[in-house]
Design a protein around this motif. Structure first.
Motif, PDB file in Angstrom:
ATOM      1  N   LYS A  79      -4.614  15.780  25.874  1.00 44.45           N
ATOM      2  CA  LYS A  79      -5.680  16.774  25.688  1.00 44.45           C
ATOM      3  C   LYS A  79      -6.061  16.944  24.214  1.00 44.45           C
ATOM      4  N   GLY A  80      -5.056  16.880  23.333  1.00 43.72           N
ATOM      5  CA  GLY A  80      -5.340  17.168  21.926  1.00 43.72           C
ATOM      6  C   GLY A  80      -5.350  15.974  21.001  1.00 43.72           C
ATOM      7  N   ALA A  81      -5.103  14.770  21.533  1.00 41.93           N
ATOM      8  CA  ALA A  81      -4.987  13.585  20.690  1.00 41.93           C
ATOM      9  C   ALA A  81      -6.214  13.342  19.833  1.00 41.93           C
ATOM     10  N   ALA A  82      -7.402  13.545  20.403  1.00 42.30           N
ATOM     11  CA  ALA A  82      -8.654  13.240  19.702  1.00 42.30           C
ATOM     12  C   ALA A  82      -8.844  14.102  18.458  1.00 42.30           C
ATOM     13  N   THR A  83      -8.336  15.309  18.476  1.00 39.71           N
ATOM     14  CA  THR A  83      -8.539  16.228  17.336  1.00 39.71           C
ATOM     15  C   THR A  83      -7.314  16.350  16.432  1.00 39.71           C
ATOM     16  N   MET A  84      -6.261  15.606  16.770  1.00 37.00           N
ATOM     17  CA  MET A  84      -5.027  15.692  15.982  1.00 37.00           C
ATOM     18  C   MET A  84      -5.150  14.924  14.668  1.00 37.00           C
ATOM     19  N   ASP A  85      -4.464  15.438  13.670  1.00 35.84           N
ATOM     20  CA  ASP A  85      -4.313  14.701  12.421  1.00 35.84           C
ATOM     21  C   ASP A  85      -3.499  13.438  12.725  1.00 35.84           C
ATOM     22  N   THR A  87      -1.088  11.895  11.231  1.00 43.64           N
ATOM     23  CA  THR A  87       0.373  12.055  11.078  1.00 43.64           C
ATOM     24  C   THR A  87       0.970  12.782  12.275  1.00 43.64           C
ATOM     25  N   ILE A  88       0.291  13.853  12.712  1.00 43.15           N
ATOM     26  CA  ILE A  88       0.764  14.632  13.869  1.00 43.15           C
ATOM     27  C   ILE A  88       0.705  13.783  15.131  1.00 43.15           C
ATOM     28  N   ARG A  89      -0.412  13.034  15.274  1.00 44.08           N
ATOM     29  CA  ARG A  89      -0.578  12.193  16.468  1.00 44.08           C
ATOM     30  C   ARG A  89       0.525  11.130  16.540  1.00 44.08           C
ATOM     31  N   GLU A  90       0.804  10.497  15.419  1.00 45.95           N
ATOM     32  CA  GLU A  90       1.848   9.470  15.392  1.00 45.95           C
ATOM     33  C   GLU A  90       3.226  10.072  15.691  1.00 45.95           C
ATOM     34  N   ASP A  91       3.446  11.284  15.201  1.00 51.60           N
ATOM     35  CA  ASP A  91       4.716  11.970  15.467  1.00 51.60           C
ATOM     36  C   ASP A  91       4.860  12.278  16.951  1.00 51.60           C
ATOM     37  N   LYS A  92       3.763  12.727  17.586  1.00 53.73           N
ATOM     38  CA  LYS A  92       3.777  13.023  19.026  1.00 53.73           C
ATOM     39  C   LYS A  92       4.016  11.751  19.838  1.00 53.73           C
ATOM     40  N   GLU A  93       3.388  10.666  19.403  1.00 53.95           N
ATOM     41  CA  GLU A  93       3.545   9.385  20.115  1.00 53.95           C
ATOM     42  C   GLU A  93       4.993   8.895  20.019  1.00 53.95           C
ATOM     43  N   LYS A  94       5.574   9.079  18.826  1.00 52.72           N
ATOM     44  CA  LYS A  94       6.974   8.692  18.641  1.00 52.72           C
ATOM     45  C   LYS A  94       7.887   9.544  19.516  1.00 52.72           C
ATOM     46  N   GLU A  95       7.582  10.832  19.603  1.00 47.30           N
ATOM     47  CA  GLU A  95       8.369  11.746  20.435  1.00 47.30           C
ATOM     48  C   GLU A  95       8.291  11.333  21.909  1.00 47.30           C
ATOM     49  N   LEU A  96       7.082  11.003  22.369  1.00 44.06           N
ATOM     50  CA  LEU A  96       6.891  10.586  23.763  1.00 44.06           C
ATOM     51  C   LEU A  96       7.634   9.277  24.046  1.00 44.06           C
ATOM     52  N   MET A  97       7.594   8.366  23.093  1.00 43.40           N
ATOM     53  CA  MET A  97       8.283   7.091  23.266  1.00 43.40           C
ATOM     54  C   MET A  97       9.798   7.311  23.359  1.00 43.40           C
ATOM     55  N   ASN A  98      10.315   8.180  22.508  1.00 43.88           N
ATOM     56  CA  ASN A  98      11.748   8.490  22.537  1.00 43.88           C
ATOM     57  C   ASN A  98      12.153   9.156  23.855  1.00 43.88           C
ATOM     58  N   MET A  99      11.294  10.038  24.347  1.00 46.89           N
ATOM     59  CA  MET A  99      11.565  10.708  25.624  1.00 46.89           C
ATOM     60  C   MET A  99      11.568   9.698  26.769  1.00 46.89           C
ATOM     61  N   ASN A 100      10.632   8.772  26.734  1.00 46.66           N
ATOM     62  CA  ASN A 100      10.544   7.743  27.764  1.00 46.66           C
ATOM     63  C   ASN A 100      11.800   6.862  27.738  1.00 46.66           C
ATOM     64  N   ASN A 101      12.235   6.491  26.544  1.00 47.80           N
ATOM     65  CA  ASN A 101      13.456   5.693  26.405  1.00 47.80           C
ATOM     66  C   ASN A 101      14.677   6.471  26.895  1.00 47.80           C
ATOM     67  N   SER A 102      14.686   7.770  26.622  1.00 48.46           N
ATOM     68  CA  SER A 102      15.789   8.621  27.056  1.00 48.46           C
ATOM     69  C   SER A 102      15.860   8.693  28.583  1.00 48.46           C
ATOM     70  N   ILE A 103      14.705   8.745  29.224  1.00 47.65           N
ATOM     71  CA  ILE A 103      14.646   8.789  30.695  1.00 47.65           C
ATOM     72  C   ILE A 103      15.188   7.484  31.278  1.00 47.65           C
ATOM     73  N   GLN A 104      14.774   6.371  30.707  1.00 46.53           N
ATOM     74  CA  GLN A 104      15.243   5.070  31.200  1.00 46.53           C
ATOM     75  C   GLN A 104      16.762   4.929  31.011  1.00 46.53           C
ATOM     76  N   GLU A 105      17.257   5.380  29.878  1.00 40.40           N
ATOM     77  CA  GLU A 105      18.691   5.310  29.614  1.00 40.40           C
ATOM     78  C   GLU A 105      19.459   6.226  30.574  1.00 40.40           C
ATOM     79  N   PHE A 106      18.898   7.391  30.862  1.00 37.68           N
ATOM     80  CA  PHE A 106      19.539   8.324  31.795  1.00 37.68           C
ATOM     81  C   PHE A 106      19.622   7.712  33.190  1.00 37.68           C
ATOM     82  N   GLN A 107      18.567   7.013  33.600  1.00 39.64           N
ATOM     83  CA  GLN A 107      18.578   6.361  34.914  1.00 39.64           C
ATOM     84  C   GLN A 107      19.715   5.350  35.014  1.00 39.64           C
TER      85      GLN A 107
END
Length: 202
Positions: A79-85, A87-107
């Protein structure tokens, strides 16, 4: 090649628990049983199934919680990616990637945890069944006891399952009939298989 396969199958299914010959001239006496069938008849099998289901449910709930958190953050990002700075957008993307990796590792670790739980619950019961089989074989003069999964033909009185059940405190007359050699399925593997399938769907 075919002979090698046959030998492997026989080696896998033939369970020689021990030799109980008391003298060299004792006649060969072979009995058969089904460890999985015996396990199904014991009261412990219901407790094992219940414990595995509880453990599986706990793991699934944790996984669902991780998914829900990930989905919420993903939707907020989209929802907010288009208006994000940048640096903030890249930080959010990194966070999402880490969460996705965490889910796969948990499985992966959850499946291992379930298998370890299953082993810790089943192994002591299998050891008890093994002990009972050896005792019955010795008391009844059986030289060898094999798995009925390796049995193509044999007399009904060679089935020591009722004697083993009696040794374990279960009334053989109140249990289901001994399954056909190829029809047996480990009861304790069912919850693990079910859980694995559920996780794949999520």
């Amino acid at each position: 090649m075919m002979n090698k396969i046959k030998l492997l199958v026989v080696a896998f299914f033939l369970i020689s628990f021990a030799s109980f010959a008391q003298s060299n001239d004792q006649p060969l006496k072979i009995g058969y049983t089904n460890v999985e069938y015996i396990l199904l008849q014991l009261p412990e099998s219901k407790q094992i199934e219940s414990d595995l289901k509880t453990h599986s449910t706990q793991l699934e709930n944790q996984l669902k919680g991780k998914y829900a958190e990930y989905e919420a953050k993903l939707q907020a990002y989209e929802k907010g990616a288009a208006t994000m700075d940048k640096t903030i957008r890249e930080d959010k993307e990194k966070e999402l990637m880490n969460m996705n990796n965490s889910i796969q590792e948990f499985q992966r670790t959850a499946q291992m945890s379930l298998q370890q739980k299953e082993k810790s619950l089943v192994d002591p019961v299998i050891a008890k069944i093994d002990k009972a089989i050896k005792e019955v074989a010795k008391e009844s003069g059986y030289t060898y006891v094999i798995s009925n999964q390796a049995l193509l033909a044999g007399p009904e009185d060679g089935d020591i399952s009722p004697l083993v059940l009696k040794k374990l405190g279960v009334d053989p007359s109140k249990v289901q009939q001994t399954p056909e050699p190829a029809a047996s399925t480990p009861a304790a593997t069912k919850p693990a298989t079910s859980t694995k399938n559920n996780k794949k769907k999520n």
